[in-house]
Write a protein that holds these residues in place. Sequence first.
Motif: not given
Length: 331
Positions: A40-41, A46-61, A305-313
Amino acid sequence: MTTTLRTDLPTLADTARRMAHAGRGILAADESIKTMSSRLEQEGIPSSEKARRDYRELLITADGLSDSVSGVIWCDETFAQDLSDGRPFPQAARELGILPGIKVDTGTSKLPGGGGALITEGLDGLGDRLASYAERGAAFAKWRAVFDVATITLYSARANGHALARYAALSQQHGIVPIVEPEVLCTGDHNLGASAQASSLALSVAFDELAQADVDLSGIVLKPNFVTPGLDAPAATARTVAAATFGVLSDTVPPAVAGIAFLSGGQPTSHVCEALRELHRLGDRPWPVTFSFGRALVSDALSAWGGDARNVATAQQILVDNCRQAGQAIR
Ligand code: 13P
């Protein structure tokens, strides 16, 4: 108290077959907290529990993922997290038609007396952890032994093979299919022959240990490296890599193994997909072959993705396209 034997549960062989058959493969998203944080870095996130979760959520969904993905591997942190809609990750995977898997080794340390070789850790308390993962829906597990062409010896192959066998036997006792991963790294400037020799040693010793531990081979999935020159050596063609890989696997992997799912080893997506396609084309294979790629599937998606919700799709589309490319190699 009377116990009733459940007959509706899939057997280990059913699950292993489902993981490796029908043109689908396994998404390896099980980077440890440390590795995931550094990935992530590297992308400026910035790495956090939430950033790691958001990234894995992006993948599985990602819409359409299950068309080419039969299973996903997570580390302990993700396995215990919930999606933003409140569903635990393992439950969400099952609802999407994807089997949830868990990495259960705890990383490597220097093997004492091993001349620089590594030993994979994590056997202490493994039975209790497997019981907990099984209760939380794990269909399969993963344990990765790591070898370097320059340092592998019979001793390091035996020590790691023994650990793989103990892990595999214990997983099966808990109704969990073990992914058995004796990885020979492709970092370095070695040639194809050196990779073949190291891979043969790692695999033959691992199967010897699995036999001693009475592991049911119809209920495991093998996760090997492609036999390939080192990343710093001149590349070989996909056809050459496939032929060398098939040669080593035919000599070392018993026909009873349910399936073989390759790791990508940091090689480019098109490269590993082409090698898989060539290997799949070779006739007279006793085992199905598929992918269990990590970086080859996710690296571009993470960057996009770059950590930005606008890039999820956009990131999800890149992931699904990579998975489709890998799936098409084995159809
Ligand atoms: P790579 O495909 O990135 O090598 O990762 C696969 C994996 O799970 C290694 O254990």
